[in-house]
Design a protein around this motif. Structure first.
Motif, short mmCIF file in Angstrom:
data_model
loop_
_atom_site.label_atom_id
_atom_site.label_comp_id
_atom_site.label_asym_id
_atom_site.label_seq_id
_atom_site.Cartn_x
_atom_site.Cartn_y
_atom_site.Cartn_z
N THR A 154 8.17 -8.62 -18.85
CA THR A 154 8.62 -7.79 -19.98
C THR A 154 7.72 -6.56 -20.12
N LEU A 155 6.42 -6.78 -20.01
CA LEU A 155 5.49 -5.65 -20.14
C LEU A 155 5.72 -4.63 -19.03
N ARG A 156 5.97 -5.13 -17.82
CA ARG A 156 6.20 -4.22 -16.69
C ARG A 156 7.47 -3.40 -16.91
N LEU A 157 8.53 -4.08 -17.31
CA LEU A 157 9.80 -3.38 -17.55
C LEU A 157 9.63 -2.34 -18.67
N CYS A 158 8.91 -2.74 -19.72
CA CYS A 158 8.71 -1.81 -20.85
C CYS A 158 7.98 -0.55 -20.41
N GLY A 159 7.04 -0.69 -19.50
CA GLY A 159 6.29 0.46 -19.03
C GLY A 159 7.11 1.34 -18.11
N ARG A 160 8.01 0.73 -17.34
CA ARG A 160 8.73 1.51 -16.34
C ARG A 160 10.00 2.17 -16.89
N TYR A 161 10.74 1.42 -17.74
CA TYR A 161 12.09 1.87 -18.09
C TYR A 161 12.10 3.25 -18.75
N PRO A 162 11.31 3.67 -19.71
CA PRO A 162 10.39 2.84 -20.48
C PRO A 162 11.07 2.39 -21.78
N LEU A 163 10.49 1.33 -22.40
CA LEU A 163 11.03 0.82 -23.66
C LEU A 163 10.01 0.91 -24.78
N ALA A 164 8.87 0.27 -24.59
CA ALA A 164 7.87 0.24 -25.65
C ALA A 164 6.49 0.27 -25.03
N GLU A 165 5.55 0.82 -25.77
CA GLU A 165 4.17 0.87 -25.29
C GLU A 165 3.35 -0.20 -25.99
N GLY A 166 2.22 -0.53 -25.39
CA GLY A 166 1.28 -1.42 -26.06
C GLY A 166 1.25 -2.81 -25.46
N GLY A 167 0.50 -3.68 -26.12
CA GLY A 167 0.31 -5.04 -25.64
C GLY A 167 1.32 -6.00 -26.24
N TYR A 168 0.96 -7.27 -26.22
CA TYR A 168 1.90 -8.33 -26.58
C TYR A 168 2.55 -8.09 -27.95
N GLN A 169 1.73 -7.92 -28.97
CA GLN A 169 2.29 -7.85 -30.33
C GLN A 169 3.16 -6.61 -30.53
N ALA A 170 2.74 -5.49 -29.95
CA ALA A 170 3.51 -4.26 -30.13
C ALA A 170 4.87 -4.38 -29.45
N VAL A 171 4.89 -4.96 -28.25
CA VAL A 171 6.15 -5.09 -27.52
C VAL A 171 7.05 -6.13 -28.20
N LYS A 172 6.45 -7.23 -28.62
CA LYS A 172 7.23 -8.25 -29.35
C LYS A 172 7.87 -7.63 -30.61
N ALA A 173 7.09 -6.87 -31.35
CA ALA A 173 7.60 -6.25 -32.58
C ALA A 173 8.73 -5.27 -32.26
N TYR A 174 8.60 -4.55 -31.15
CA TYR A 174 9.65 -3.61 -30.75
C TYR A 174 10.98 -4.34 -30.52
N PHE A 175 10.92 -5.45 -29.76
CA PHE A 175 12.16 -6.20 -29.48
C PHE A 175 12.74 -6.77 -30.77
N GLU A 176 11.89 -7.31 -31.63
CA GLU A 176 12.39 -7.96 -32.84
C GLU A 176 12.92 -6.93 -33.84
N ARG A 177 12.38 -5.73 -33.79
CA ARG A 177 12.84 -4.66 -34.68
C ARG A 177 14.18 -4.09 -34.22
N ASN A 178 14.43 -4.18 -32.94
CA ASN A 178 15.60 -3.50 -32.37
C ASN A 178 16.70 -4.45 -31.89
N LEU A 179 16.57 -5.73 -32.25
CA LEU A 179 17.61 -6.70 -31.91
C LEU A 179 17.99 -7.47 -33.16
N PRO A 180 19.21 -8.00 -33.21
CA PRO A 180 19.53 -8.93 -34.30
C PRO A 180 18.58 -10.12 -34.22
N ARG A 181 18.22 -10.68 -35.38
CA ARG A 181 17.29 -11.82 -35.41
C ARG A 181 18.07 -13.07 -35.01
#
Ligand code: SF4
Length: 217
Positions: free
Chosen positions: A150-177
């Motif tokens: 997930t971190l690799r894809l986020c860096g390349r696509y790109p989707l979100a920056e940062g470590g675990y918590q930042a990327v997790k928060a990005y997905f949860e903010r931008n997807l239905p719960r």
């Protein structure tokens, strides 16, 4: 549930992966407890080694069996998964944690997600990825799992920056719960990470190539 339009970049990414790979039917386990065990055993090793370790239990992979098994015997059984001294202690500890809920999925599911996450993270050998994998795949809580793919894809696509918590928060903010959606999307990202978005990417044929800024070739 917060409504998220189906044409957001993440939902488009999910649609592209799903139409390419289909339903991933994760996690590959027979029972919720096997998910818990697998989530510990898979740390820093290939899934094939986890399967060898789990096979060592035969048809007897239950919390009671691991609770009763002498630590030295448990280390022997899970040896194929590597780091077996530490992982055996973690399995004992997480099984004791689960015993606090009577080894019942429903009893865990009645607790607040964040409180359970705190409890799991307090166990030596359980970090955010392992805790979230258990909570999502064993207990159906809507908590997004972030891993190296997930971190690799986020860096390349790109989707979100940062470590675990930042990327997790990005997905949860931008997807239905939605636990089922989190379940499938994480699994699809892993499938694509193994097939295409490897350390050295194989962009030809990647279902995400059209929207990916880092595609090669
Ligand atoms: S196009 Fe290449 S870099 Fe982009 S996600 Fe696919 S494999 Fe990874």
């Amino acid at each position: 549930m917060t409504s998220v339009p189906s044409d957001t970049p993440l939902m488009e990414l999910y649609a592209a992966l799903f139409s390419h790979y289909g339903d991933p039917h994760w996690w590959p386990a027979e029972t919720p407890y096997e998910v818990i065990v697998g989530a510990v055993l898979t740390q820093n090793t290939a899934w094939g080694n986890v399967e060898k370790a789990i096979a060592g239990f035969g048809d007897n992979l239950t919390p009671q069996v691991i609770a009763d098994m002498p630590l030295t015997r448990l280390r022997d059984v899970i040896k194929p998964a590597g780091s077996f001294v530490r992982k055996a202690s973690t399995l004992k500890a997480v099984t004791a944690w689960y015993a606090g809920y009577g080894w019942e999925v429903a009893a865990v599911q009645r607790q607040p997600l964040q409180a359970l996450r705190v409890e799991l993270l307090a166990i030596h050998g359980i970090g955010p990825e392992t805790a979230d994998a258990m909570l999502l795949y064993a207990f159906d809580f809507p908590t997004f799992v972030v891993d190296a793919y997930t971190l690799r894809l986020c860096g390349r696509y790109p989707l979100a920056e940062g470590g675990y918590q930042a990327v997790k928060a990005y997905f949860e903010r931008n997807l239905p719960r939605d636990a089922a959606l989190y379940n499938a999307l994480h699994a699809l990202i892993v499938l694509n990470g193994k097939a295409h978005c490897r350390k050295r990417p194989v962009c030809e044929g990647c279902p995400l190539a059209e929207g990916c800024k880092k595609r090669m070739g």
